[in-house]
Design a protein around this motif. Structure first.
Motif, mmCIF file in Angstrom:
data_model
loop_
_atom_site.group_PDB
_atom_site.id
_atom_site.type_symbol
_atom_site.label_atom_id
_atom_site.label_comp_id
_atom_site.label_asym_id
_atom_site.label_seq_id
_atom_site.Cartn_x
_atom_site.Cartn_y
_atom_site.Cartn_z
ATOM 1 N N PHE A 124 2.657 38.314 8.376
ATOM 2 C CA PHE A 124 3.418 37.887 9.834
ATOM 3 C C PHE A 124 4.895 38.087 9.196
ATOM 4 O O PHE A 124 4.859 37.775 8.641
ATOM 5 C CB PHE A 124 3.016 37.268 10.492
ATOM 6 N N ALA A 125 5.629 38.769 11.038
ATOM 7 C CA ALA A 125 7.062 38.296 10.054
ATOM 8 C C ALA A 125 7.277 36.944 10.602
ATOM 9 O O ALA A 125 6.893 36.133 12.052
ATOM 10 C CB ALA A 125 7.630 39.568 11.086
ATOM 11 N N TRP A 126 8.335 36.681 11.134
ATOM 12 C CA TRP A 126 8.796 34.773 10.884
ATOM 13 C C TRP A 126 8.759 34.850 12.376
ATOM 14 O O TRP A 126 9.316 36.087 13.394
ATOM 15 C CB TRP A 126 10.109 34.270 10.716
ATOM 16 N N GLY A 127 8.189 34.573 13.395
ATOM 17 C CA GLY A 127 8.066 34.508 14.824
ATOM 18 C C GLY A 127 7.070 33.294 15.057
ATOM 19 O O GLY A 127 5.935 32.846 14.420
ATOM 20 N N GLU A 128 6.914 33.619 16.989
ATOM 21 C CA GLU A 128 5.913 32.576 17.013
ATOM 22 C C GLU A 128 4.450 33.070 17.263
ATOM 23 O O GLU A 128 3.705 32.289 16.848
ATOM 24 C CB GLU A 128 6.331 32.516 19.073
ATOM 25 N N GLU A 129 3.744 34.167 16.832
ATOM 26 C CA GLU A 129 3.198 34.205 17.002
ATOM 27 C C GLU A 129 2.255 33.657 15.482
ATOM 28 O O GLU A 129 1.137 33.575 14.815
ATOM 29 C CB GLU A 129 2.753 36.299 16.548
ATOM 30 N N ALA A 130 3.061 33.685 14.641
ATOM 31 C CA ALA A 130 2.803 33.510 12.516
ATOM 32 C C ALA A 130 2.624 31.974 13.182
ATOM 33 O O ALA A 130 1.774 31.384 12.990
ATOM 34 C CB ALA A 130 3.725 34.036 12.095
ATOM 35 N N PHE A 131 3.409 31.357 13.576
ATOM 36 C CA PHE A 131 3.265 29.440 13.879
ATOM 37 C C PHE A 131 1.902 29.240 15.284
ATOM 38 O O PHE A 131 1.441 28.844 14.792
ATOM 39 C CB PHE A 131 4.538 29.492 14.501
ATOM 40 N N ALA A 132 1.743 30.595 16.225
ATOM 41 C CA ALA A 132 0.279 30.085 17.087
ATOM 42 C C ALA A 132 -0.370 30.506 15.812
ATOM 43 O O ALA A 132 -1.334 29.291 16.595
ATOM 44 C CB ALA A 132 0.494 31.103 18.468
ATOM 45 N N GLU A 133 -0.461 31.827 15.583
ATOM 46 C CA GLU A 133 -1.808 31.318 14.211
ATOM 47 C C GLU A 133 -2.040 30.373 13.591
ATOM 48 O O GLU A 133 -3.125 29.963 13.211
ATOM 49 C CB GLU A 133 -1.499 33.041 13.386
ATOM 50 N N ALA A 134 -1.285 29.976 12.821
ATOM 51 C CA ALA A 134 -1.619 28.766 11.615
ATOM 52 C C ALA A 134 -1.575 27.576 12.964
ATOM 53 O O ALA A 134 -2.881 26.839 12.602
ATOM 54 C CB ALA A 134 0.373 28.455 11.199
ATOM 55 N N ARG A 135 -1.260 27.413 14.361
ATOM 56 C CA ARG A 135 -1.967 25.881 14.996
ATOM 57 C C ARG A 135 -3.110 26.156 14.806
ATOM 58 O O ARG A 135 -3.951 25.480 14.688
ATOM 59 C CB ARG A 135 -1.401 25.672 16.236
ATOM 60 N N ARG A 137 -5.898 28.436 13.974
ATOM 61 C CA ARG A 137 -6.516 28.095 12.443
ATOM 62 C C ARG A 137 -6.916 26.919 11.832
ATOM 63 O O ARG A 137 -7.493 26.524 11.135
ATOM 64 C CB ARG A 137 -6.240 29.206 11.621
ATOM 65 N N ASP A 138 -5.329 25.976 12.267
ATOM 66 C CA ASP A 138 -5.502 24.479 11.382
ATOM 67 C C ASP A 138 -5.287 24.450 10.486
ATOM 68 O O ASP A 138 -5.866 24.256 9.265
ATOM 69 C CB ASP A 138 -6.658 23.026 12.065
ATOM 70 N N VAL A 139 -4.070 25.585 9.630
ATOM 71 C CA VAL A 139 -4.087 25.975 8.151
ATOM 72 C C VAL A 139 -2.074 26.030 8.031
ATOM 73 O O VAL A 139 -1.459 26.432 8.854
ATOM 74 C CB VAL A 139 -4.356 27.608 7.971
ATOM 75 N N PRO A 140 -2.043 25.843 6.711
ATOM 76 C CA PRO A 140 -0.608 25.818 6.164
ATOM 77 C C PRO A 140 -0.061 27.345 6.508
ATOM 78 O O PRO A 140 -0.476 28.475 6.276
ATOM 79 C CB PRO A 140 -0.692 25.282 4.319
ATOM 80 N N ILE A 141 1.194 27.405 6.192
ATOM 81 C CA ILE A 141 2.027 28.076 6.016
ATOM 82 C C ILE A 141 2.314 28.600 4.679
ATOM 83 O O ILE A 141 2.524 27.829 3.780
ATOM 84 C CB ILE A 141 2.836 28.878 6.953
ATOM 85 N N PHE A 142 2.158 29.673 4.358
ATOM 86 C CA PHE A 142 3.425 30.408 3.053
ATOM 87 C C PHE A 142 3.859 31.132 2.959
ATOM 88 O O PHE A 142 3.705 32.226 4.133
ATOM 89 C CB PHE A 142 2.198 31.029 2.339
ATOM 90 N N LEU A 213 4.139 25.653 4.036
ATOM 91 C CA LEU A 213 4.560 24.719 5.228
ATOM 92 C C LEU A 213 3.612 24.074 5.975
ATOM 93 O O LEU A 213 2.199 24.835 6.579
ATOM 94 C CB LEU A 213 5.310 25.645 6.023
ATOM 95 N N SER A 214 3.528 23.321 6.864
ATOM 96 C CA SER A 214 2.815 22.693 7.346
ATOM 97 C C SER A 214 2.595 23.476 9.519
ATOM 98 O O SER A 214 3.702 24.604 9.313
ATOM 99 C CB SER A 214 2.730 21.453 8.496
ATOM 100 N N PRO A 215 1.951 23.626 10.098
ATOM 101 C CA PRO A 215 2.101 25.004 10.973
ATOM 102 C C PRO A 215 3.131 23.968 12.434
ATOM 103 O O PRO A 215 3.730 25.160 13.471
ATOM 104 C CB PRO A 215 0.506 24.210 11.929
ATOM 105 N N ASP A 216 3.738 23.226 11.918
ATOM 106 C CA ASP A 216 4.660 23.016 13.013
ATOM 107 C C ASP A 216 6.049 22.745 12.290
ATOM 108 O O ASP A 216 6.586 22.457 12.090
ATOM 109 C CB ASP A 216 4.905 21.545 12.529
#
Length: 870
Positions: A124-135, A137-142, A213-216
């Motif tokens: 993903f690029a940096w942005g809300e689409e990626a953050f929403a996907e992490a929330r 799926r409840d998974v960390p971000i790399f 990173l955490s989803p937040d």
């Protein structure tokens, strides 16, 4: 190669030993988790928290721990005298994965992100689409951050090939994480947050930056390069992915608390406030002296430069040393001034003669791997070109030696030929790697700079540039530690041209013409090869640096002798165009041309600067909100303008005006300064944050002070405020000075204890402390040749504590500007206007010199010591 992050100031960090346990949550994991425990409970972090570590006070080499440790080399037959060929690499775009995968990055504009659009990793690029996907799926971000041309560095490239193109690694990332790619040039604010975290954790950092990173968006752990498997004394990337997944599943609450605590502590540390509204009176001079002393101790008297290999140009250090030398000279300490100036001039000579300088195409490469400035890393960055052109201009102003003006022209003509877009925009960089032939599937770093076609002058050229059949990268053990350069040559000048010409019994001019002819032949062959990849992003801050250098060159170079001749590559790329335009010297029947100094060419420098500024205004500036966007490629980027964008552009616009362009640029500079103060200024605590604080996904606001490869936004801002305060009058002038004083007060401890880390800020502090800045006021018709000559005379001598005002009383719009912003200047223009001549006055300490009307008188007046002028 991991390279230094821009370091940040850490101050008044409140630390509680009880809180430290929050960061050490991995202590409860089983023994197999000791790697993560060491990372998150490291002594570096403990020292950072308990002893208020200043990251940028770390030794330079600590931030550059990896020096070309890995090389993917394909052995080839040795070609005698082959010039500058380095390690072959298979580019990501040609890997087998291209035909099998396409991810979301294919929709992005960034060249770096597009280069990863066919990885098997579901980026993903940096942005809300990626953050929403992490929330969801409840998974960390790399998060992986670097830029296009860091990818040609060994470790960045190796991690790209080993991990991000590996199907097994991609499966782990896709199953357990949301993966985000960040172009650190497009989003320096995001990179800064997590690089600061990694630096705090381990005491150093670099790229590739790899953070979980955490989803937040709170950091969980991070580092730089990880091999796919456990090796090189480092945990393997697959091991780390499994451990982070396991920790997330079993110890999530402690993991999240740790990340939140780290950001909380860093945020408190990085929002330092001034304890007073201004610096102590004696500090600016002491800081300037201390910085010069510290740099002098690191000076390399054999090969020039400050510090050891790898050697980066760092123009801010050269600027500071020149400024300090001028101050010493003005106070009668000519012996000390001469010593500092010698260090700078020798450094500039060594850089220009070394391989870091592109002798064939012009401009400078990013850095040298060795102490002799010989073997470079071949990418060319725009921020280097702009700053280096300026310091070579300064050296010319001080010495009037055309060696320095030649190098400045070499840089600027490279930019004009290769780096300017159709709308006047100036592109960001050229890659180190290129294919040797059309259709080649492998790229070679430096391959674009290869050939041996020198004909009858080959022996002379080879001797001058130290070319050998066995290769010339034997001058230093640092140049070729992995035997990548066997049989290859990087142009370096070891011999004095005058001595060589004398030895051959020929006039120096003919000797230099022959060298220029040979460089032209090499360039002609090079121009037929595939070009290195061009990063055609337009970055506002970097354009600001180059706008400044083109504007300044347009007048400073008028001090060159009329008889000055410059050989290729100054003339540019198109032989017919340039030979028709400028006088030619014909050698041995070849249509080789050199050029003499002409006013038209200098005018083109002004046009380049104005065109770049106009492009930014048209495409990256909102006339209603007065806000900038950070960059442009196929349209404006999503990122807003950062502090550096405003500060560097304002500096360039001030130079555009002072060096002869209209007041419209001054009006825009004032508008931008108002917006900068609105968005970035800490009105209570002092200083400027690097971001607006409006983007909730950017967790830290940093007050940057480190002057490194680029100057800090705060250093440039203070200088801008000093200059603006000298242009306008009344309460607005006072406002600018007060903001400058308050901003510097934030960095008082830094200026006292580690002046070498903030060389340009030392200059800024001293400029602000000068009791009375010198003003040169020119009055007359601006369309006249006399006006151009007087303006060139006003800028002929080196003096950064000088403001040049030029006014045409016949221009109603211009007079209206001065009536509004400084009525004294308007009155001076009316009272000294002459229809048939240009009048100049030099004012300082509330008095002005008698008017002068010829360039020589003005130059002599400006060369007088400050006390005499006063």
């Amino acid at each position: 190669m991991a390279t230094s992050a821009a370091c940040v100031r850490i101050s008044s960090f409140h630390y509680n030993n009880n809180n430290f346990s929050k960061l050490c949550f991995f202590r409860t994991l089983d023994n197999s988790s000791s790697m993560l425990e060491r990372l998150l409970c490291s002594s570096s972090l403990h020292h950072f928290l308990s002893h208020k570590t200043k990251l940028s006070s770390l030794p330079r080499n600590y931030l550059y721990p990896f020096r070309r440790p890995l090389a993917v080399i394909s052995h080839r037959p040795i070609h005698p005298y082959k010039v500058v060929a380095m390690a072959e690499r298979t580019p990501a775009s040609t890997s087998h994965s291209r035909n099998k995968h396409t991810n979301r990055l294919a929709a992005e504009h960034s060249p770096y992100l597009l280069q990863h659009a066919h990885n098997p990793v579901d980026w993903f690029a940096w942005g809300e689409e990626a953050f929403a996907e992490a929330r969801k799926r409840d998974v960390p971000i790399f998060l992986s951050s670097q830029n296009l041309f860091l990818l040609s560095d060994s470790l960045c490239h190796v991690m790209e090939v080993e991990s991000f193109e590996d199907e097994g690694v991609a499966k782990l990332l896709n199953d357990w994480f949301v993966s985000i790619k960040v172009d650190r040039e497009e989003r320096p604010d995001v990179d800064k947050v997590y690089m600061t975290y990694v630096q705090a954790l381990y005491g150093g950092g670099g790229w590739p930056l790899s953070v979980f990173l955490s989803p937040d968006l709170k950091p969980l752990m991070g580092g730089t390069y990880f091999p796919p498997e456990d090796k090189y004394g480092r945990p393997g990337f697959k091991t780390i992915l499994r451990k982070v997944k396991d920790a997330w599943d079993k110890k999530r609450d402690m993991l999240a608390q740790s990340g939140a605590f780290a950001i909380e502590q860093l945020s408190e540390a990085l929002s330092a406030s001034a304890s007073s509204n201004k610096l102590p009176d004696e500090l600016p001079q002491n800081a300037l002296r201390l910085c010069a002393e510290q740099l002098s101790k690191s000076y390399d008297s054999r090969f020039g430069g400050f510090g050891s290999a790898p050697k980066f140009p760092r123009p801010v250090e050269i600027q500071m040393m020149l400024y300090h030398s001028k101050k010493l000279e003005d106070t009668g300490k000519s012996g000390e001034a001469s010593e500092g100036q010698k260090m700078v001039l020798f450094t500039l000579q060594c850089m220009a003669k070394g391989g870091i300088h592109d002798h064939v195409g012009g401009g400078f490469h990013r850095y040298s791997v060795d102490e002799r400035w010989h073997v470079p890393h071949f990418e060319k960055m725009l921020y280097d070109q702009g700053q280096l052109a300026n310091v070579y201009l300064d050296a010319f102003s001080l010495t009037k030696d055309v060696f320095y003006s030649y190098i400045c022209r070499d840089i600027l003509d490279y930019l004009r030929r290769d780096m300017i877009g159709p709308g006047g925009e100036i592109f960001s960089a050229e890659d180190a790697d290129s294919a040797e032939t059309e259709g080649a599937t492998r790229k070679k770093e430096g391959a674009f700079y290869v050939e041996d076609i020198l004909g009858e002058h080959a022996i002379l050229f080879k001797e001058h540039y130290y070319l050998k059949p066995t290769g010339n990268c034997d001058l230093s053990r640092m140049s070729d530690p992995h035997n990548e350069f066997k049989g290859k040559n990087v142009l370096i000048e070891l011999n004095d041209s005058s001595a060589s010409a004398s030895k051959l019994g020929m006039p120096l001019e003919k000797y230099l013409n022959i060298l220029g002819e040979c460089r032209r032949k090499l360039f002609d062959v090079r121009s037929k090869r595939p070009r290195p990849h061009l990063d055609d992003k337009v970055i506002v801050s970097w354009n600001g640096l180059v706008i400044s250098s083109f504007a300044r060159a347009s007048k400073i170079l008028k001090s060159e002798a009329e008889s000055a001749i410059f050989n290729f590559p100054v003339v540019g790329s198109d032989r017919n165009e340039f030979c028709e335009k400028w006088p030619a010297s014909v050698l041995h029947g070849d249509s080789f041309c050199s050029k003499s100094v002409e006013a038209n060419e200098r005018k083109e420098y002004t046009e380049v600067a104005e065109s770049a500024a106009s492009f930014i205004r048209r495409h990256l500036y909102d006339e209603q909100t007065h806000r900038l966007q950070h960059s442009f490629r196929n349209g404006p980027s999503k990122a807003p303008g950062f502090l550096d964008d405003y500060a560097f552009l304002i500096s360039g616009l001030l130079d555009l005006y002072e060096f002869g362009s209209g007041t419209k640029w001054l009006v825009w500079a004032i508008e931008l300064q108002n917006t900068q103060d609105e968005l970035f200024l800490d009105r209570e605590g002092g200083g400027y944050f690097n971001t607006t604080g409006e983007d909730p996904s950017v967790l830290l606001r940093v007050k940057e002070d480190h002057d490194g490869a680029e100057p800090s936004g705060n250093s440039v801002s203070v200088i801008n405020l000093v200059r603006l305060a000298s242009i306008v009058a009344g309460s607005k002038s006072d406002y600018y000075r007060q903001n400058a004083e308050h901003s510097l007060a934030v960095f008082e401890t830094r200026l006292k204890d580690m002046a070498m880390a903030v060389p340009l800020m030392c200059c800024a502090a001293d400029m602000l402390s000068v009791p009375s800045r010198k003003h040169v006021v020119l009055v007359g018709h601006k369309s006249s040749v006399d006006f151009e000559n007087m303006l060139a005379a006003a800028h002929a001598s080196y003096d950064l504590n000088k403001t040049v005002i030029h006014i045409d009383p016949a221009d109603t719009e211009e007079m209206d500007f001065w009536e509004e912003h400084n009525s004294n200047n308007a009155s001076m223009a009316r009272n000294n206007f002459s229809a048939d001549k240009v009048v100049a006055l030099v004012c300082q300490n509330f008095s002005c010199s008698p008017p002068v009307t010829d360039p020589i008188s003005l130059e002599n007046l400006l060369l007088e010591k400050p006390s005499s002028t006063a």
